[in-house]
Design a protein around this motif. Structure first.
Motif, PDB file in Angstrom:
ATOM      1  N   LYS A  78     -10.622 -37.512  29.516  1.00 34.33           N
ATOM      2  CA  LYS A  78      -9.491 -36.609  29.729  1.00 34.33           C
ATOM      3  C   LYS A  78      -8.211 -37.371  29.414  1.00 34.33           C
ATOM      4  O   LYS A  78      -7.927 -38.400  30.026  1.00 34.33           O
ATOM      5  CB  LYS A  78      -9.456 -36.100  31.156  1.00 34.33           C
ATOM      6  N   SER A  84       3.696 -32.179  26.017  1.00 34.15           N
ATOM      7  CA  SER A  84       2.654 -31.232  25.618  1.00 34.15           C
ATOM      8  C   SER A  84       2.675 -31.050  24.109  1.00 34.15           C
ATOM      9  O   SER A  84       3.694 -31.256  23.455  1.00 34.15           O
ATOM     10  CB  SER A  84       2.866 -29.884  26.306  1.00 34.15           C
ATOM     11  N   ASP A  97      -1.528 -29.408  27.343  1.00 33.68           N
ATOM     12  CA  ASP A  97      -1.005 -30.568  28.059  1.00 33.68           C
ATOM     13  C   ASP A  97      -2.075 -31.615  28.362  1.00 33.68           C
ATOM     14  O   ASP A  97      -1.773 -32.659  28.935  1.00 33.68           O
ATOM     15  CB  ASP A  97      -0.262 -30.166  29.331  1.00 33.68           C
ATOM     16  N   GLU A  98      -3.319 -31.329  27.954  1.00 33.18           N
ATOM     17  CA  GLU A  98      -4.358 -32.360  28.038  1.00 33.18           C
ATOM     18  C   GLU A  98      -5.482 -32.041  27.067  1.00 33.18           C
ATOM     19  O   GLU A  98      -5.701 -30.899  26.696  1.00 33.18           O
ATOM     20  CB  GLU A  98      -4.894 -32.519  29.460  1.00 33.18           C
ATOM     21  N   PHE A 114      -7.609 -26.295  26.972  1.00 33.88           N
ATOM     22  CA  PHE A 114      -7.262 -25.134  27.784  1.00 33.88           C
ATOM     23  C   PHE A 114      -5.920 -24.600  27.305  1.00 33.88           C
ATOM     24  O   PHE A 114      -4.987 -25.372  27.091  1.00 33.88           O
ATOM     25  CB  PHE A 114      -7.161 -25.507  29.265  1.00 33.88           C
ATOM     26  N   ASP A 115      -5.838 -23.268  27.145  1.00 29.24           N
ATOM     27  CA  ASP A 115      -4.567 -22.678  26.737  1.00 29.24           C
ATOM     28  C   ASP A 115      -3.659 -22.461  27.940  1.00 29.24           C
ATOM     29  O   ASP A 115      -3.981 -22.868  29.063  1.00 29.24           O
ATOM     30  CB  ASP A 115      -4.782 -21.390  25.934  1.00 29.24           C
ATOM     31  N   ASP A 116      -2.526 -21.783  27.708  1.00 29.80           N
ATOM     32  CA  ASP A 116      -1.530 -21.556  28.760  1.00 29.80           C
ATOM     33  C   ASP A 116      -2.087 -20.733  29.920  1.00 29.80           C
ATOM     34  O   ASP A 116      -1.581 -20.805  31.032  1.00 29.80           O
ATOM     35  CB  ASP A 116      -0.310 -20.835  28.183  1.00 29.80           C
ATOM     36  N   GLU A 117      -3.106 -19.936  29.652  1.00 28.43           N
ATOM     37  CA  GLU A 117      -3.702 -19.081  30.683  1.00 28.43           C
ATOM     38  C   GLU A 117      -4.973 -19.697  31.265  1.00 28.43           C
ATOM     39  O   GLU A 117      -5.762 -19.022  31.894  1.00 28.43           O
ATOM     40  CB  GLU A 117      -3.978 -17.701  30.107  1.00 28.43           C
ATOM     41  N   ASN A 118      -5.205 -20.972  30.975  1.00 24.32           N
ATOM     42  CA  ASN A 118      -6.362 -21.727  31.470  1.00 24.32           C
ATOM     43  C   ASN A 118      -7.695 -21.250  30.894  1.00 24.32           C
ATOM     44  O   ASN A 118      -8.741 -21.458  31.498  1.00 24.32           O
ATOM     45  CB  ASN A 118      -6.403 -21.729  32.997  1.00 24.32           C
ATOM     46  N   LYS A 119      -7.659 -20.632  29.748  1.00 26.79           N
ATOM     47  CA  LYS A 119      -8.886 -20.234  29.049  1.00 26.79           C
ATOM     48  C   LYS A 119      -9.400 -21.451  28.279  1.00 26.79           C
ATOM     49  O   LYS A 119      -8.621 -22.162  27.643  1.00 26.79           O
ATOM     50  CB  LYS A 119      -8.583 -19.085  28.091  1.00 26.79           C
ATOM     51  N   SER A 120     -10.701 -21.698  28.347  1.00 25.80           N
ATOM     52  CA  SER A 120     -11.264 -22.890  27.711  1.00 25.80           C
ATOM     53  C   SER A 120     -11.692 -22.620  26.276  1.00 25.80           C
ATOM     54  O   SER A 120     -12.156 -21.525  25.950  1.00 25.80           O
ATOM     55  CB  SER A 120     -12.454 -23.410  28.517  1.00 25.80           C
TER      56      SER A 120
END
Length: 140
Positions: A78, A84, A97-98, A114-120
């Protein structure tokens, strides 16, 4: 009286921002052994690690086509990105951001973002990770 209250709020606001900035600047790269489910190494991020992560992101060439993309054995690295990084390709358009590099045992590594909406999103990439592993002083 109102002046003192306003001044107190400004001080609190500045202190909170200072704590947030300090917490963000102490981000570390973490190496996780998937089988043991534990972090085996932590390294303070640096410009060389950031550059290697950005090179890998730029080399995204496809999506991972696996039903179970997280392997049972291998490693995950990680890497926080500071600042970002904007990723724009035909699969994703987001501020990242990671970066998580998944290194399955006996397979080519791939990425988890992960996108801005935390979708992988799981991506393959056409880049060697040896320079990154050398920078992290880690060998497989």
């Amino acid at each position: 009286m109102i002046h003192k209250i306003l001044l107190s709020f400004i001080h609190i606001f500045l202190l909170m921002n200072l704590f947030i900035v300090n917490a963000q600047s102490s981000s570390n790269v973490e190496l996780l052994d998937i089988e043991k489910n534990e972090i085996t190494k932590t390294v303070t991020t640096n410009p060389k690690i950031q550059l290697e992560a950005e090179i890998i992101i730029k080399e995204i060439d496809n999506v991972v086509k696996k039903l179970k993309p997280i392997p049972d054995k291998g490693y995950m690295i990680k890497i926080p990105l500071e600042p970002s990084h904007r990723v724009e390709n035909k699969w994703i358009y987001a501020l990242i951001d990671e970066v998580i590099i998944i290194i399955p045992k006996n397979e080519k590594p791939y990425l988890l973002l992960f996108d801005d909406e935390n979708k992988s999103y799981f991506f393959t990439f056409d880049s060697k990770i040896d320079p990154l592993l050398n920078t992290l002083d880690f060998s497989l």
